[in-house]
Design an enzyme around this catalytic site. Structure first.
Site, short mmCIF file in Angstrom:
data_model
loop_
_atom_site.label_atom_id
_atom_site.label_comp_id
_atom_site.label_asym_id
_atom_site.label_seq_id
_atom_site.Cartn_x
_atom_site.Cartn_y
_atom_site.Cartn_z
N GLY A 1 -26.45 -9.49 8.85
CA GLY A 1 -25.67 -8.09 8.74
C GLY A 1 -26.43 -6.92 9.00
N ASP B 1 -26.76 -4.40 4.89
CA ASP B 1 -25.72 -3.64 5.90
C ASP B 1 -24.72 -2.92 4.91
OD1 ASP B 1 -24.82 -6.02 4.60
OD2 ASP B 1 -23.91 -6.82 6.50
N ASP C 1 -21.25 -4.34 -1.69
CA ASP C 1 -19.90 -4.30 -2.19
C ASP C 1 -19.58 -4.54 -3.72
OD1 ASP C 1 -17.09 -4.69 -1.37
OD2 ASP C 1 -17.16 -6.86 -1.36
N LYS D 1 -19.90 0.57 -1.02
CA LYS D 1 -18.44 0.44 -1.61
C LYS D 1 -18.46 0.60 -2.94
CE LYS D 1 -16.16 -2.67 1.58
NZ LYS D 1 -15.35 -3.95 1.61
N ASP E 1 -19.73 -8.44 10.11
CA ASP E 1 -18.66 -9.54 10.80
C ASP E 1 -17.40 -9.84 9.89
OD1 ASP E 1 -20.38 -10.82 8.74
OD2 ASP E 1 -19.63 -12.54 9.71
P1 IMP Z 1 -21.71 -8.08 -2.30
O1 IMP Z 1 -22.45 -9.29 -2.81
O2 IMP Z 1 -20.08 -8.14 -2.84
O3 IMP Z 1 -22.24 -6.74 -2.72
O4 IMP Z 1 -21.56 -8.28 -0.62
C1 IMP Z 1 -22.44 -8.13 0.12
C2 IMP Z 1 -22.20 -8.94 1.36
O5 IMP Z 1 -20.79 -9.01 1.55
C3 IMP Z 1 -22.68 -8.05 2.52
O6 IMP Z 1 -24.05 -8.07 2.71
C4 IMP Z 1 -21.49 -8.49 3.63
O7 IMP Z 1 -22.33 -9.42 4.15
C5 IMP Z 1 -20.53 -8.72 2.91
N1 IMP Z 1 -19.49 -7.95 3.09
C6 IMP Z 1 -18.88 -6.91 1.88
N2 IMP Z 1 -18.09 -6.24 2.34
C7 IMP Z 1 -17.87 -6.34 3.66
C8 IMP Z 1 -17.06 -5.58 4.54
O8 IMP Z 1 -16.28 -4.87 4.47
N3 IMP Z 1 -17.18 -5.97 5.96
C9 IMP Z 1 -18.18 -7.09 6.22
N4 IMP Z 1 -18.93 -7.71 5.21
C10 IMP Z 1 -18.89 -7.43 4.02
MG MG Z 2 -24.80 -9.38 4.34
#
Ligand code: IMP
Ligand code: MG
Length: 181
Positions: free
Chosen positions: A44, A100, A103, A133, A161
């Site tokens: 990403g 990238d 979340d 986010k 993506d």
């Molecule tokens: P986390 O583990 O929930 O913080 O998510 C991180 C990963 O989830 C990022 O590196 C992205 O690959 C994917 N991700 C989370 N939210 C989005 C989004 O809105 N669009 C695309 N990929 C996302």
């Molecule tokens: Mg990622």
């Protein structure tokens, strides 16, 4: 899947270029005189990293790691592992991890990337995320540089993506609900 699937442009190419320029300047100032390695999280971050490094004016090295959370849906799963480790040692270097989007925070937290880099004797480990986010956060992670704080919407483009597609869009857009489902 094409750009007809985009409901809304959240961040234009111009906004991204402007902000990445500012981040590059800030990083250049903060790491002046320090041995810097940028570690991009594949896949990403590849476009963000490519633009970011061209806005950093001090010498730096680049490396990559790949972290996998199982599944390719819009919901992150609980299992996270490092599937590609660094190519070069980071001992005595200052590491800036480039991501990238953060979340829930589980990817960064459960990969133990920060601990891993410290164990490899990096002098410092900081994190630069293009997008944050915060409304979705479940695991506490420290973000040192953030491009944009965004609302709770699933976004694609500029490296991000959905099921492998849309990374090539030059802007960041929100996917149509029916595409996400
Ligand atoms: P986390 O583990 O929930 O913080 O998510 C991180 C990963 O989830 C990022 O590196 C992205 O690959 C994917 N991700 C989370 N939210 C989005 C989004 O809105 N669009 C695309 N990929 C996302
Ligand atoms: Mg990622």
């Amino acid at each position: 899947m094409n750009s007809a699937a985009i409901a809304e442009v959240l961040l234009t190419q111009e906004q991204i270029i402007q902000r990445v320029g500012e981040l590059g300047q800030q990083i250049s100032d903060d790491y002046k005189g320090k041995d810097l390695v940028l570690v991009g999280i594949l896949k990403g971050s590849f476009i963000f990293l490519a633009d970011l490094v061209r806005n950093i004016s001090i010498p730096l090295a680049i490396d990559f790691v790949a972290i996998s959370s199982y599944g390719v849906s819009t919901k992150s799963s609980g299992v996270v592992r490092i599937i590609k480790d660094l190519d070069e040692p980071v001992e005595n270097k200052h590491v800036l991890v480039v991501e990238d989007i953060v979340d829930t925070g589980w990817t960064l937290k459960l990969s133990y990337l920060r601990e891993n880099l410290r164990a490899k004797k990096a002098l410092s480990v900081h994190v630069c995320a293009l997008l944050d986010k915060p409304s979705r956060r479940e695991a506490e992670v420290q973000l040192d540089y953030v491009g944009f704080v965004i609302p709770n919407k699933f976004v694609v483009g500029y490296g991000l993506d959905f099921k492998g597609f849309f990374r090539n869009l030059p802007f960041i857009g929100v996917l149509e609900e029916e595409v996400c489902r």
